[in-house]
Design a protein around this motif. Sequence first.
Motif, PDB file in Angstrom:
ATOM      1  N   ILE A  29      44.088  38.639  14.709  1.00 36.30           N
ATOM      2  CA  ILE A  29      42.973  37.806  15.154  1.00 36.30           C
ATOM      3  C   ILE A  29      43.191  36.416  14.589  1.00 36.30           C
ATOM      4  N   LEU A  30      43.213  35.440  15.473  1.00 31.64           N
ATOM      5  CA  LEU A  30      43.286  34.057  15.038  1.00 31.64           C
ATOM      6  C   LEU A  30      41.880  33.506  15.122  1.00 31.64           C
ATOM      7  N   SER A  31      41.316  33.158  13.969  1.00 29.83           N
ATOM      8  CA  SER A  31      39.952  32.656  13.943  1.00 29.83           C
ATOM      9  C   SER A  31      39.902  31.426  13.059  1.00 29.83           C
ATOM     10  N   GLY A  32      39.543  30.291  13.640  1.00 23.05           N
ATOM     11  CA  GLY A  32      39.593  29.055  12.881  1.00 23.05           C
ATOM     12  C   GLY A  32      41.010  28.859  12.385  1.00 23.05           C
ATOM     13  N   THR A  58      30.034  37.626  15.263  1.00 23.15           N
ATOM     14  CA  THR A  58      29.306  37.972  14.032  1.00 23.15           C
ATOM     15  C   THR A  58      29.968  39.122  13.289  1.00 23.15           C
ATOM     16  N   ILE A  59      30.820  39.879  13.967  1.00 24.46           N
ATOM     17  CA  ILE A  59      31.490  40.961  13.247  1.00 24.46           C
ATOM     18  C   ILE A  59      32.669  40.446  12.409  1.00 24.46           C
ATOM     19  N   LEU A  60      33.104  39.224  12.686  1.00 20.48           N
ATOM     20  CA  LEU A  60      34.287  38.703  11.974  1.00 20.48           C
ATOM     21  C   LEU A  60      34.168  38.759  10.446  1.00 20.48           C
ATOM     22  N   PRO A  61      33.045  38.319   9.871  1.00 19.86           N
ATOM     23  CA  PRO A  61      32.968  38.328   8.405  1.00 19.86           C
ATOM     24  C   PRO A  61      33.022  39.721   7.791  1.00 19.86           C
ATOM     25  N   THR A  62      32.789  40.750   8.577  1.00 21.78           N
ATOM     26  CA  THR A  62      32.777  42.104   8.024  1.00 21.78           C
ATOM     27  C   THR A  62      34.170  42.748   8.054  1.00 21.78           C
ATOM     28  N   LEU A  63      35.126  42.052   8.656  1.00 25.45           N
ATOM     29  CA  LEU A  63      36.452  42.646   8.799  1.00 25.45           C
ATOM     30  C   LEU A  63      37.247  42.584   7.503  1.00 25.45           C
ATOM     31  N   THR A  71      46.472  28.909   8.311  1.00 28.77           N
ATOM     32  CA  THR A  71      47.353  28.154   9.198  1.00 28.77           C
ATOM     33  C   THR A  71      47.166  26.648   9.110  1.00 28.77           C
ATOM     34  N   SER A  72      46.192  26.198   8.298  1.00 30.52           N
ATOM     35  CA  SER A  72      45.832  24.777   8.354  1.00 30.52           C
ATOM     36  C   SER A  72      47.006  23.835   8.052  1.00 30.52           C
ATOM     37  N   ASP A  73      47.864  24.202   7.108  1.00 39.59           N
ATOM     38  CA  ASP A  73      48.996  23.328   6.805  1.00 39.59           C
ATOM     39  C   ASP A  73      50.318  23.918   7.285  1.00 39.59           C
ATOM     40  N   SER A  74      50.225  24.890   8.182  1.00 43.25           N
ATOM     41  CA  SER A  74      51.429  25.561   8.663  1.00 43.25           C
ATOM     42  C   SER A  74      51.754  25.093  10.078  1.00 43.25           C
ATOM     43  N   VAL A  75      52.995  25.313  10.453  1.00 44.94           N
ATOM     44  CA  VAL A  75      53.423  24.944  11.799  1.00 44.94           C
ATOM     45  C   VAL A  75      54.048  26.150  12.486  1.00 44.94           C
ATOM     46  N   ALA A  76      53.605  26.414  13.691  1.00 46.85           N
ATOM     47  CA  ALA A  76      54.230  27.461  14.494  1.00 46.85           C
ATOM     48  C   ALA A  76      55.200  26.772  15.440  1.00 46.85           C
ATOM     49  N   LEU A  77      56.412  27.286  15.515  1.00 42.60           N
ATOM     50  CA  LEU A  77      57.385  26.642  16.393  1.00 42.60           C
ATOM     51  C   LEU A  77      58.340  27.648  17.004  1.00 42.60           C
ATOM     52  N   TYR A  78      58.833  27.262  18.169  1.00 38.76           N
ATOM     53  CA  TYR A  78      59.866  28.051  18.813  1.00 38.76           C
ATOM     54  C   TYR A  78      61.192  27.602  18.231  1.00 38.76           C
ATOM     55  N   ASP A  79      61.927  28.542  17.644  1.00 37.97           N
ATOM     56  CA  ASP A  79      63.180  28.235  16.962  1.00 37.97           C
ATOM     57  C   ASP A  79      64.337  28.576  17.901  1.00 37.97           C
ATOM     58  N   ASP A 111      51.239  30.628  24.032  1.00 41.86           N
ATOM     59  CA  ASP A 111      49.806  30.586  23.769  1.00 41.86           C
ATOM     60  C   ASP A 111      49.515  30.712  22.266  1.00 41.86           C
ATOM     61  N   TRP A 112      50.206  31.648  21.617  1.00 39.29           N
ATOM     62  CA  TRP A 112      50.033  31.784  20.156  1.00 39.29           C
ATOM     63  C   TRP A 112      50.444  30.494  19.449  1.00 39.29           C
ATOM     64  N   ILE A 113      51.596  29.939  19.832  1.00 38.79           N
ATOM     65  CA  ILE A 113      52.088  28.718  19.173  1.00 38.79           C
ATOM     66  C   ILE A 113      51.051  27.603  19.307  1.00 38.79           C
ATOM     67  N   THR A 114      50.566  27.407  20.525  1.00 42.22           N
ATOM     68  CA  THR A 114      49.585  26.340  20.763  1.00 42.22           C
ATOM     69  C   THR A 114      48.325  26.581  19.955  1.00 42.22           C
ATOM     70  N   LYS A 115      47.800  27.806  20.010  1.00 40.39           N
ATOM     71  CA  LYS A 115      46.517  28.068  19.349  1.00 40.39           C
ATOM     72  C   LYS A 115      46.641  27.996  17.832  1.00 40.39           C
ATOM     73  N   ILE A 116      47.779  28.439  17.306  1.00 42.02           N
ATOM     74  CA  ILE A 116      47.962  28.347  15.846  1.00 42.02           C
ATOM     75  C   ILE A 116      48.043  26.881  15.420  1.00 42.02           C
ATOM     76  N   ASN A 117      48.770  26.086  16.175  1.00 48.17           N
ATOM     77  CA  ASN A 117      48.960  24.688  15.776  1.00 48.17           C
ATOM     78  C   ASN A 117      47.703  23.841  15.949  1.00 48.17           C
ATOM     79  N   TYR A 118      46.838  24.217  16.880  1.00 42.77           N
ATOM     80  CA  TYR A 118      45.641  23.412  17.103  1.00 42.77           C
ATOM     81  C   TYR A 118      44.399  24.024  16.494  1.00 42.77           C
TER      82      TYR A 118
END
Length: 119
Positions: A29-32, A58-63, A71-79, A111-118
């Motif tokens: 799950i990618l959240s924030g 609302t179920i997210l905090p219970t997981l 991911t805030s300072d990380s970069v996803a990239l196609y290598d 899609d994962w790369i874009t969503k992780i980076n943004y």
Amino acid sequence: KAGKLCRKVDLLEGKKSGVIRNWSQYGIILSGSQIMMFKDDEWFNSKISDLKDPSKSTILPTLKPDVILMTSDSVALYDKSYTKYNHVFRLVCPKGNQYLFQAENEVEMNDWITKINYA
Ligand code: I3P
């Protein structure tokens, strides 16, 4: 975004030695700016439609994820130099950790790369 990815730890703090190098599948799950990773496939399958529904966030905090990556300072990239498996992207984290993730297909990978980076 929620889905499944196979993950391999490639480098820890920039080092290859001492790293458990096998691939394993996680429900993701990618959240924030968090990547939450779950090992329990059966549980994840039963929850996945809820997890994709923003009104049920609302179920997210219970997981209780097995792994959390920020991911805030990380970069996803196609290598491009990585040719062993298809649809693999690399997550490069600030402390030198690098993870490989394998998606089902190219569209999912992008899609994962874009969503992780943004996120
Ligand atoms: C690893 C496992 C991985 C493989 C890795 C092996 O062995 O076979 O699938 O990665 O190779 O070390 P083990 O299960 O004993 O930990 P790839 O499939 O990505 O090649 P590596 O050390 O070259 O990364």
